[in-house]
Scaffold this active site. Structure first.
Site, mmCIF file in Angstrom:
data_model
loop_
_atom_site.group_PDB
_atom_site.id
_atom_site.type_symbol
_atom_site.label_atom_id
_atom_site.label_comp_id
_atom_site.label_asym_id
_atom_site.label_seq_id
_atom_site.Cartn_x
_atom_site.Cartn_y
_atom_site.Cartn_z
ATOM 1 N N SER A 33 -18.156 -10.980 -3.040
ATOM 2 C CA SER A 33 -16.524 -10.663 -3.248
ATOM 3 C C SER A 33 -16.373 -9.376 -2.457
ATOM 4 O O SER A 33 -17.146 -9.005 -1.755
ATOM 5 C CB SER A 33 -16.396 -10.600 -4.493
ATOM 6 O OG SER A 33 -14.962 -10.519 -4.897
ATOM 7 N N ASN A 34 -15.237 -8.658 -2.680
ATOM 8 C CA ASN A 34 -15.181 -7.607 -2.145
ATOM 9 C C ASN A 34 -14.178 -6.747 -3.192
ATOM 10 O O ASN A 34 -13.783 -7.066 -4.158
ATOM 11 C CB ASN A 34 -14.305 -7.498 -0.811
ATOM 12 C CG ASN A 34 -12.830 -8.299 -1.028
ATOM 13 O OD1 ASN A 34 -12.115 -7.751 -1.958
ATOM 14 N ND2 ASN A 34 -12.626 -9.637 -0.801
ATOM 15 N N PRO A 35 -14.069 -5.402 -2.836
ATOM 16 C CA PRO A 35 -13.616 -4.257 -3.950
ATOM 17 C C PRO A 35 -12.157 -4.261 -4.178
ATOM 18 O O PRO A 35 -11.560 -3.285 -4.693
ATOM 19 C CB PRO A 35 -14.109 -2.919 -3.594
ATOM 20 C CG PRO A 35 -14.514 -2.962 -2.282
ATOM 21 C CD PRO A 35 -14.568 -4.417 -1.662
ATOM 22 N N SER A 36 -11.326 -5.308 -3.619
ATOM 23 C CA SER A 36 -10.043 -5.327 -3.959
ATOM 24 C C SER A 36 -9.590 -5.153 -5.140
ATOM 25 O O SER A 36 -10.103 -5.950 -6.015
ATOM 26 C CB SER A 36 -9.394 -6.476 -3.205
ATOM 27 O OG SER A 36 -7.984 -6.716 -3.436
ATOM 28 N N ALA A 100 -7.255 -10.164 -0.617
ATOM 29 C CA ALA A 100 -8.367 -9.837 0.519
ATOM 30 C C ALA A 100 -9.166 -11.018 0.295
ATOM 31 O O ALA A 100 -10.223 -11.141 -0.688
ATOM 32 C CB ALA A 100 -9.095 -8.584 -0.031
#
Ligand code: CTP
Ligand code: CA
Length: 221
Positions: A33-36, A100
């Protein structure tokens, strides 16, 4: 206060907003995943609702409560997001893709927790569909707006995405301290089809959302 002061200039309009990250599962307990945080997308959904729009918010996992009077559709993976977005695209007058989206997913998610074994492990990834590009290819008279978070060459990268994805506008920002994934503020530059750009100062995401909607309403008229 923002509610009371908002002009009701999106009455009768359907606005589709995407927010947050996506999660691409490797096995039931692990994902890419990503930190959005989803803050920018939720701010846009709230602002559009305040202006009288009918808002559908397709969101990846976030910790933000559902805004009043907004239809929230919670998804996890990019594929789930794509399904929800395509289901609502034809109905929508304005589509704003803040999410994102993970560009890749593990080739096959394991049904059970992967056990620790060899010292080295290779993870094969498959490209996810570009939802926004597909929207651009299918669009009729919807206004289509994207976001581009970059670490370098903002103007070139955002400009290319605007054209490649057939967007009406793209909001670009350099990921940094007062700008980007987990902050309450953002500093974006808006890029338009005619090649013009509009750099905005560091602002609360709520304020960015209202300016974005002002500009979108400007495109429409
Ligand atoms: N986007 C999308 N589907 C994807 C990837 C991105 O809809 N599979 C959308 C995002 O929601 C965003 C815009 O495309 O509005 C730009 O995302 P970004 O990651 O900056 O662009 P990419 O085209 O994925 O290019 P890259 O990551 O290589 O910079
Ligand atoms: Ca990407």
């Amino acid at each position: 206060l923002l509610y009371c002061l908002s002009p009701k200039n999106l009455e009768g309009k359907k606005v589709l907003v995407t927010a947050g990250p996506t999660r691409e599962h490797i096995d039931p307990v692990r994902f890419i995943s990503n930190p959005s945080s989803g803050k920018m997308g939720y701010a846009i959904a709230r602002a559009a609702e305040h202006r009288g729009a009918e808002v559908v918010l397709v969101t990846g996992p976030t910790n933000i409560p559902v805004p009043l009077n907004v239809t929230e559709i919670r998804v996890r993976s990019a594929r789930e997001m794509a399904t929800a977005v395509f289901e609502h695209m034809e109905d929508s007058h304005i589509i704003i893709k803040t999410a994102a989206v993970a560009d890749y997913r593990p080739g096959e998610a394991a049904a059970h927790k992967i056990k620790k074994g060899a010292d080295e492990k290779v993870l094969t990834l498959q490209k996810n569909q570009d939802i926004l590009k597909e929207l651009g290819a299918r669009k009729k008279d919807q206004i289509l707006v994207g976001f581009a978070a970059e670490t370098q060459e903002l103007e070139k990268n955002a400009g290319e995405k605007l054209v490649r994805k057939n967007l009406d506008m793209i909001a670009g920002n350099i990921v940094g301290e007062s700008s980007g994934f987990e902050t309450d503020t953002n500093q974006v530059t808006l890029f338009y089809r005619d090649g013009t750009k509009e750099p905005l100062p560091v602002m609360e995401k709520d304020a960015v959302a209202h300016i974005l909607l002002d500009r979108i309403i400007g495109i429409k008229n």
